[in-house]
Write an enzyme that holds these catalytic residues in place. Sequence first.
Site, PDB file in Angstrom:
ATOM      1  N   LYS A 204       0.845  -1.189   0.000  1.00 51.15           N
ATOM      2  CA  LYS A 204       0.000   0.000   0.000  1.00 51.15           C
ATOM      3  C   LYS A 204       0.877   1.235   0.000  1.00 51.15           C
ATOM      4  CE  LYS A 204      -3.466   2.568   2.455  1.00 51.15           C
ATOM      5  NZ  LYS A 204      -4.633   2.549   3.332  1.00 51.15           N
ATOM      6  N   LYS A 258      -2.374  -1.517  -3.745  1.00 46.93           N
ATOM      7  CA  LYS A 258      -3.193  -0.304  -3.667  1.00 46.93           C
ATOM      8  C   LYS A 258      -2.320   0.933  -3.737  1.00 46.93           C
ATOM      9  CE  LYS A 258      -6.292   1.876  -0.356  1.00 46.93           C
ATOM     10  NZ  LYS A 258      -6.750   1.839   1.013  1.00 46.93           N
TER      11      LYS A 258
HETATM   12  C1  PBG Z   1      -6.528   3.932   5.385  1.00 45.34           C
HETATM   13  C2  PBG Z   1      -7.312   3.705   4.154  1.00 45.34           C
HETATM   14  C3  PBG Z   1      -7.255   4.496   2.994  1.00 45.34           C
HETATM   15  C4  PBG Z   1      -8.114   3.938   2.069  1.00 45.34           C
HETATM   16  C5  PBG Z   1      -8.695   2.834   2.668  1.00 45.34           C
HETATM   17  N1  PBG Z   1      -8.194   2.692   3.945  1.00 45.34           N
HETATM   18  C6  PBG Z   1      -6.543   5.710   2.632  1.00 45.34           C
HETATM   19  C7  PBG Z   1      -5.505   6.283   3.421  1.00 45.34           C
HETATM   20  O1  PBG Z   1      -4.479   5.649   3.595  1.00 45.34           O
HETATM   21  O2  PBG Z   1      -5.711   7.394   3.887  1.00 45.34           O
HETATM   22  C8  PBG Z   1      -8.293   4.507   0.707  1.00 45.34           C
HETATM   23  C9  PBG Z   1      -9.352   3.998  -0.123  1.00 45.34           C
HETATM   24  C10 PBG Z   1      -9.627   4.823  -1.322  1.00 45.34           C
HETATM   25  O3  PBG Z   1      -8.960   5.841  -1.611  1.00 45.34           O
HETATM   26  O4  PBG Z   1     -10.570   4.454  -2.020  1.00 45.34           O
HETATM   27  N2  PBG Z   1      -6.649   2.984   6.358  1.00 45.34           N
END
Ligand code: PBG
Length: 333
Positions: A204, A258
């Site tokens: 991620k 991701k």
């Molecule tokens: C953080 C989290 C994020 C998303 C899902 N869980 C973003 C972040 O790291 O701030 C992003 C999902 C999306 O952008 O659709 N736990």
Amino acid sequence: MSSHFLQSFPASRLRRLRQSGWIRSMTAETQVSAADLVWSIIIHDGSTARSPVAAMPGVDRLNIDEAVKAAQKAEALGIPAIAMFPHINPELKDADGSESLNPDGLVPTAIRAMKAAAPNVGIICDVALDPFTSHGHDGLIDSAGYVLNDETTAILVEQALMQGRAGADIVAPSDMMDGRIGALRRGLEKDGQVNTMILSYAAKYASGFYGPYREAIGSATALLGDKKTYQQDPANSDEALREVALDIQEGADLVMVKPGLPYLDIVRRVSETFSVPTLAFQVSGEYAMIQAAAQQGWIDGPRVMLETITCFKRAGASGVVTYFADKVAETLA
Ligand code: PBG
């Protein structure tokens, strides 16, 4: 492919296989079906049934009744699972994200309701503290704002155990703390939750593509600084393989890459290197870009949406988490 197979023109006219729909579909290397999709939804405990997310046209925050309807819709459309993310009432947020452990909170209540209404739809729960913390980070912070690793992991385990007890099929840590997969697996086993699956957001990245999501869950205004001390640097690819290797070793059943589309090279490397189901997350910013251009009439939205899912699969993804899942499944039906 070796040059052995290449014939020269006109023996090879590659356009022969493109001349009509039936031969194109007969020779297509990638098939997309509703079974490839995970539907990401935002839930809320607001008084309205649906509350639109401005930066994600077509996506509403859903109350529990609407989330139940979404689960039933997923079942009808053949979408195997829903991944839910909560927008928490700001009054319930604190520095430790303590509402994340409330067994009667929004998330466990939604899980129970959705499971009762659509037992055959998999429920995937986000394990992270950012929807619950007043500072918007995925974990506990020290006085300098640094996100504490092991202290955060201990809370994530409690959060996941609570979600599993409420009926979540898959717990999906999106926090990027080191060692949390092993801690989660040990915790789940000890709690007798031997069949609760772990989907690790293994690779991620610290990405600008999460902007609309932070608005959707209400963490954008709160966020103190950025997440670069725990999420990966977009410049790195080898590092993603190390992350995934560790998470598999620690007990991840499935892994996630991701964001999605700008990271297809990572999807390819991960899926080729490890024999483990690899999902890609088409995140909020990717959704927003497609919808914004489609709304302007600059691209054909439904066509681009389906094309992106095909591309994820072509790159080696076993499935795609997307806010478009219902629309894609309807197009395919
Ligand atoms: C953080 C989290 C994020 C998303 C899902 N869980 C973003 C972040 O790291 O701030 C992003 C999902 C999306 O952008 O659709 N736990």
